[in-house]
Design an enzyme around this catalytic site. Structure first.
Site, PDB file in Angstrom:
ATOM      1  N   ASN A   1      38.259   4.110  32.728  1.00 35.35           N
ATOM      2  CA  ASN A   1      38.811   4.910  33.824  1.00 35.35           C
ATOM      3  C   ASN A   1      37.709   5.567  34.652  1.00 35.35           C
ATOM      4  O   ASN A   1      37.955   6.527  35.381  1.00 35.35           O
ATOM      5  CB  ASN A   1      39.739   5.996  33.268  1.00 35.35           C
ATOM      6  N   VAL A   2      36.477   5.058  34.553  1.00 36.38           N
ATOM      7  CA  VAL A   2      35.332   5.636  35.255  1.00 36.38           C
ATOM      8  C   VAL A   2      34.781   4.606  36.236  1.00 36.38           C
ATOM      9  O   VAL A   2      34.497   3.472  35.863  1.00 36.38           O
ATOM     10  CB  VAL A   2      34.230   6.061  34.259  1.00 36.38           C
TER      11      VAL A   2
ATOM     12  N   ASP B   1      33.913  16.874  21.536  1.00 38.37           N
ATOM     13  CA  ASP B   1      33.744  15.434  21.310  1.00 38.37           C
ATOM     14  C   ASP B   1      32.285  15.026  21.526  1.00 38.37           C
ATOM     15  O   ASP B   1      31.989  14.100  22.284  1.00 38.37           O
ATOM     16  CB  ASP B   1      34.665  14.646  22.239  1.00 38.37           C
TER      17      ASP B   1
ATOM     18  N   ARG C   1      37.237   3.280  25.546  1.00 39.57           N
ATOM     19  CA  ARG C   1      37.927   4.481  25.985  1.00 39.57           C
ATOM     20  C   ARG C   1      37.586   4.889  27.411  1.00 39.57           C
ATOM     21  O   ARG C   1      38.162   5.830  27.931  1.00 39.57           O
ATOM     22  CB  ARG C   1      37.577   5.649  25.046  1.00 39.57           C
TER      23      ARG C   1
END
Length: 299
Positions: free
Chosen positions: A52-53, A153, A49
């Site tokens: 995108n970092v 989360d 997940r």
């Protein structure tokens, strides 16, 4: 090639550059209204997940870039991080920019750190260390609560730990929402493996009992190898999830957090006063004040 770009490439060649950032990765330049940055084009975390970092750098300070799709999240993460900017134990948002497709978050980079999931990848933590980590987490979550938000989360991957100082910070506020503790919630934004049982049973949940449940899940998993991570289905199947080698108060804390009936679960405000944490100081000392010198990240 400019001198700052040369310096950044030195960082990428450093074995401590973390995770999937390698010496051969290409570097791009991104400018905001305030600063100019160099950014690695290879994610820090490949797959899953968090592809995108990215690692980046502004002058002599390393930073982290996170790309948030405008289709998925309408800017909530930026709003929440700005509101929590001065909250101890929260990863800091330095600034942000955007393009047609993404919000681009520029976030502080913590040297010598790793997410908690990888920290216990090959080892089960000793009880004293796990207890201190959990107590820090509870204090941070309660600080978020006092600012009027719920993280939404909480899990191993969203907690980073300074390996030397054993201090943690909470990251990834993509599922964070405004506190609305008295009303049932019908949408689940967090990770399904950490979902509380009442959501499966009734189709709704309350924010604070959900938070207590996820805290219990993190506590259980600290005493397991990464590959043995425990989830709701294991509990519902009746498998024993209580570690045998920890104290009775430690076992009771986990049991109190992971009670199936949310009305009998440990209360949110009762977390910090649980007997397992007796004798621990109720304070959070920011990692940035414990000797981290960002100027020395580049060698």
């Amino acid at each position: 090639m400019s001198r700052p770009e040369q310096q950044f490439k030195k960082v990428l060649k450093n074995p401590q550059a973390q995770y999937a950032v390698y010496p051969t990765v290409k570097v791009e330049r991104i400018s905001t209204t305030e600063h100019s940055y160099f950014i690695a084009t290879k994610p820090m975390f490949e797959g899953g997940r968090r592809n995108n970092v990215f690692l980046g750098q502004q002058i002599r300070q390393s930073v982290v870039f996170k790309y948030v799709s405008k289709k998925e999240i309408p800017g909530n993460e930026v709003i929440v991080m700005k509101a929590l900017q001065d909250t101890p134990g929260i990863i800091k948002l330095i600034e942000y920019t955007e393009n047609a497709m993404y919000y681009i978050l520029i976030i502080e980079y913590i040297p010598n750190s790793v997410d908690l999931l990888h920290y216990h990848y090959f080892k089960k933590l000793e009880e004293n260390e796990a207890k201190k980590i959990m107590f820090q987490l509870i204090l941070i979550i309660q600080n978020i609560y006092e600012k009027g938000f719920i993280h939404g989360d909480i899990k191993d991957e969203n907690l980073i730990i300074d390996i030397k100082q054993k201090m943690i910070k909470v990251i990834d506020f993509g599922s964070a929402v405004r506190l609305n503790e008295d009303h049932p919630q019908y949408n689940m934004f967090g990770t399904w493996e950490y979902v509380c049982p009442e959501f499966y049973y009734y189709g709704y949940y309350y924010q604070l009992p959900l938070t207590v449940w996820t805290i219990g899940m993190v506590a259980v998993n600290l005493f397991r190898f990464r590959a043995e991570n425990f989830y709701l289905n294991d509990i519902l199947k009746g498998e024993n999830y209580i570690p045998d080698h920890i104290s009775e108060t430690g076992k009771q804390f986990i049991t109190d957090c992971l009670t199936i009936n949310e009305n009998k679960r440990l209360s949110f405000k009762g977390l910090v006063s649980h007997p397992w944490f007796k004798g621990l100081k109720k304070e959070i000392q920011p990692i940035s004040e414990l000797g981290v010198d960002y100027k020395n990240v580049i060698t």
